[in-house]
Each structure stands twice: as C-alpha cells, then as structure tokens.
Design an enzyme around this catalytic site. Structure first.
Site, PDB file in Angstrom:
ATOM      1  N   ASP A 137       0.867  -1.189   0.000  1.00 47.61           N
ATOM      2  CA  ASP A 137       0.000   0.000   0.000  1.00 47.61           C
ATOM      3  C   ASP A 137       0.900   1.235   0.000  1.00 47.61           C
ATOM      4  O   ASP A 137       1.651   1.448   0.945  1.00 47.61           O
ATOM      5  CB  ASP A 137      -0.890  -0.047   1.256  1.00 47.61           C
ATOM      6  CG  ASP A 137      -2.028   0.970   1.208  1.00 47.61           C
ATOM      7  OD1 ASP A 137      -2.028   1.837   0.321  1.00 47.61           O
ATOM      8  OD2 ASP A 137      -2.914   0.895   2.087  1.00 47.61           O
ATOM      9  N   HIS A 172     -11.662   6.771   0.760  1.00 46.29           N
ATOM     10  CA  HIS A 172     -11.601   8.144   1.278  1.00 46.29           C
ATOM     11  C   HIS A 172     -11.267   9.128   0.186  1.00 46.29           C
ATOM     12  O   HIS A 172     -10.655   8.761  -0.829  1.00 46.29           O
ATOM     13  CB  HIS A 172     -10.528   8.212   2.367  1.00 46.29           C
ATOM     14  CG  HIS A 172      -9.224   7.609   1.916  1.00 46.29           C
ATOM     15  ND1 HIS A 172      -8.234   8.339   1.320  1.00 46.29           N
ATOM     16  CD2 HIS A 172      -8.774   6.316   1.915  1.00 46.29           C
ATOM     17  CE1 HIS A 172      -7.225   7.532   0.990  1.00 46.29           C
ATOM     18  NE2 HIS A 172      -7.525   6.297   1.326  1.00 46.29           N
ATOM     19  N   ASP A 221      -2.964   7.223  -3.984  1.00 48.60           N
ATOM     20  CA  ASP A 221      -2.909   6.123  -3.017  1.00 48.60           C
ATOM     21  C   ASP A 221      -3.311   4.852  -3.774  1.00 48.60           C
ATOM     22  O   ASP A 221      -4.341   4.842  -4.467  1.00 48.60           O
ATOM     23  CB  ASP A 221      -3.918   6.477  -1.909  1.00 48.60           C
ATOM     24  CG  ASP A 221      -4.013   5.474  -0.779  1.00 48.60           C
ATOM     25  OD1 ASP A 221      -3.350   4.437  -0.826  1.00 48.60           O
ATOM     26  OD2 ASP A 221      -4.800   5.748   0.156  1.00 48.60           O
ATOM     27  N   GLU A 229      -6.636  -1.360  -4.337  1.00 54.80           N
ATOM     28  CA  GLU A 229      -7.001   0.064  -4.225  1.00 54.80           C
ATOM     29  C   GLU A 229      -6.519   0.866  -5.426  1.00 54.80           C
ATOM     30  O   GLU A 229      -5.392   0.684  -5.893  1.00 54.80           O
ATOM     31  CB  GLU A 229      -6.364   0.655  -2.951  1.00 54.80           C
ATOM     32  CG  GLU A 229      -6.573   2.157  -2.779  1.00 54.80           C
ATOM     33  CD  GLU A 229      -6.041   2.691  -1.457  1.00 54.80           C
ATOM     34  OE1 GLU A 229      -5.133   2.057  -0.870  1.00 54.80           O
ATOM     35  OE2 GLU A 229      -6.527   3.748  -1.015  1.00 54.80           O
ATOM     36  N   HIS A 242      -6.592  11.707   3.974  1.00 55.84           N
ATOM     37  CA  HIS A 242      -7.965  11.252   4.240  1.00 55.84           C
ATOM     38  C   HIS A 242      -8.878  12.460   4.361  1.00 55.84           C
ATOM     39  O   HIS A 242      -8.823  13.184   5.341  1.00 55.84           O
ATOM     40  CB  HIS A 242      -8.045  10.402   5.520  1.00 55.84           C
ATOM     41  CG  HIS A 242      -7.501   9.020   5.326  1.00 55.84           C
ATOM     42  ND1 HIS A 242      -6.498   8.492   6.096  1.00 55.84           N
ATOM     43  CD2 HIS A 242      -7.833   8.051   4.441  1.00 55.84           C
ATOM     44  CE1 HIS A 242      -6.220   7.260   5.680  1.00 55.84           C
ATOM     45  NE2 HIS A 242      -7.012   6.971   4.675  1.00 55.84           N
ATOM     46  N   GLU A 263     -11.024   1.264  -1.806  1.00 58.03           N
ATOM     47  CA  GLU A 263     -10.121   0.188  -1.387  1.00 58.03           C
ATOM     48  C   GLU A 263     -10.863  -0.964  -0.712  1.00 58.03           C
ATOM     49  O   GLU A 263     -10.868  -1.064   0.508  1.00 58.03           O
ATOM     50  CB  GLU A 263      -8.989   0.720  -0.508  1.00 58.03           C
ATOM     51  CG  GLU A 263      -9.379   1.646   0.617  1.00 58.03           C
ATOM     52  CD  GLU A 263      -8.144   2.151   1.361  1.00 58.03           C
ATOM     53  OE1 GLU A 263      -7.248   1.342   1.650  1.00 58.03           O
ATOM     54  OE2 GLU A 263      -8.075   3.360   1.648  1.00 58.03           O
TER      55      GLU A 263
HETATM   56 CO    CO Z   1      -6.213   4.513   0.979  1.00 65.33          CO
END
Ligand code: CO
Length: 297
Positions: free
Chosen positions: A85, A158, A96, A282, A166, A191
């Site tokens: 991640d 998010h 992200d 994600e 976030h 995600e």
């Molecule tokens: Co994330």
C-alpha cells in the site's frame, strides 16, 4: 479541481502505479519487507515525487498499517498473503494505491485476491456524479459476498486532498443508507478489503506511522530537530524510519510526548483475527466531466 492540481495528482498516480507493479514482481519469499518499502520510497524520490505516506506492507491477518521499524529484518514467507500500500505526493497532491500478492505455491489466496480486485472493478462501475457512497459500498459488499468472503466492514475508502491523505467522503466497503454523494471534481480512493473472517479489524501492536494533527504545545523534552522534521511533512503521515539522522531514544521520547498532548496521531497495525487472511486492492481516481479517470491504473 484546477489544471495544476489535476496534473500533480496524475503524476503522483503514475508513479504510485509504477511502484505497485515493481512491488508485485519483487515481493518474494525470503525478501525483507523493509527492502521493498525502502526501495519503493527511493524510487518515488528518483521519479521526482515524495511518499504521500510511508510505504506499508501488511501480511495475512494484518489488513493494513504494517510499516517496518528502522531495523526490521522480517521476511516474506511462502504462503503469505501480502498487501502493498503506497502513497505518492507531487507538491502535496496525493495518490494512493494498493495490491495483494499471493505467495502460496498452490495459489491458495488467488480467489480472495480476485474478490477484492473484482469488488474494486464493480465499485468503479457505479461511480458517477451524485452517486451516494453507500451504493459504491453495496457493489463492493455484493461482489465479495458472492465470492464467498466478507468485506472488512470497518475500513473505508476516502477522499484525497492537498497535504491530506484522508478527506471526505468516506467510501464504505458495504452498503450503507444515506451518506455523502460523489461529486464531479473529487479525487478519491476506493479500497475493498476481502477476508476469510468476519470482517472486523482492530488496532494491535506498536505504531510505526504518525501524523501531525495540530501544532504542538511547548513542553519539556520535545526535541526541536525531530519536531522540525515532522513539520516538514505538512500534516502528511511519517514513519519512525524517517528519523534515522536523530538519536532513536530522542525520537521515541518526542513522539510519545507529542502523541500524549494530542498533536500526533499514532497508526498501529490494523488486524483481523489470527488465521484470517485479508486481501486489498485500491485505486485513486478523479471524477471529471467526462467520467471517472483511474489515476493509478
Ligand atoms: Co487509501
């Protein structure tokens, strides 16, 4: 979303995707987690960006937030279900992305990994201006349940902003009534986590990731050098690994004091029950006038 911000998000997304694909090839039994995380962060910098948050790689029942301590010698093992991640920022604009690697020789976790990837695809298919986030979550939940697994219900996608990893909206991994609606101009990450357990994680173990949430109050024993380094991240998360040029005892002490006064948030590993396997996929996307654009494809 102005053109400059979008350009930065796009560049961050391309670099994040490059690192994710490198990790997919290089996460192997016997390799240390720290090697993968440090190589990814070095690559992000070589490509002209910075980590948007510390690179993380959680195995098996750990769903998220495992980040190597500075001297971590933990190696991946045959049979692991490995999440990677990564966040990348260009001038504060973050992308992200995450993927899961099945390290079993017999492909034991392939269906689980596929369920989280399929859930992400199903979620993306629902994305549009005015769509309630609960509907996106519904597509995730249905896809994962149909594959015979559970979504992790207390983790969410998010929004992403400048110097913020976030922001609203939270995008649930299950159907929820009400909630915010997606809007044109938003950048956000979806995600889905699929797991073999009930689908609830809790915090467990020592935090290696920290984020400044408010300016520190003056206090005895706060190290100015450590403080300055934390503040240079402008509210983005940092890892204990980032402070190797300071005395480790001083780093720990300052972090503990800042956390106690509420200036720093700590992010310990997020863990399902022992023996449960968790997979995550994600992407970060931009909802533009012509529809959804996957920035980390
Ligand atoms: Co994330």
């Amino acid at each position: 979303m102005d053109a400059y911000a979008l350009d930065c998000h796009r560049r961050a997304g391309r670099i994040a995707a490059h690192c994710r694909e490198w990790a997919r090839e290089n996460v192997r039994p016997g390799v240390t987690i720290r090697h993968v995380l440090e190589t990814v962060e070095a690559t992000i910098r070589e490509m002209g960006a910075e980590p948007g948050f510390p690179a993380q790689s959680s195995r098996n029942e750990i769903a998220a937030h495992y980040c190597s301590p500075p001297d971590d010698e933990t190696v991946y093992r045959e049979g692991d279900c490995v999440k990677v991640d990564f966040g990348v920022h260009v001038d504060g604009y973050v992308a992200d992305t995450a993927a899961t690697v099945d390290l079993s020789e017999d492909g034991r976790w392939a269906k689980l990994v596929q369920a989280s990837a399929d859930a992400l695809a199903a979620a993306i298919a629902t994305v549009g201006d005015g769509v309630p986030v609960g509907e996106v979550g519904g597509a995730i939940e249905r896809t994962i349940l149909a594959a015979g697994f559970n979504p992790v219900r207390n983790l969410t996608g998010h929004g992403l902003g400048r110097w913020k990893v976030h922001t609203p909206p939270q995008i649930p991994n299950q159907h929820e009534p009400g909630g915010q609606r997606l809007q044109e101009g938003m950048v956000f990450a979806i995600e889905p986590f699929a797991c073999t357990g009930r689908g609830y994680i809790r915090e467990a173990g020592k935090a290696e990731v920290f984020m400044q949430v408010r300016p520190p109050r003056k206090a005895k024993g706060l190290d100015r050098g450590v403080l300055k380094d934390i503040e240079s991240w402008r509210g983005l998360p940092v890892a204990r690994r980032y402070f190797l040029n300071h005395d480790p005892a001083v780093v720990d002490d300052t972090i503990a004091k800042l956390a106690r006064q509420g200036s720093l948030m700590r992010y310990p590993p997020l863990v399902e029950q022992e023996g449960v396997m968790v997979a995550q996929t994600e992407h970060t996307m931009y909802l533009g006038p012509d529809g959804v654009e996957i920035l980390t494809a």
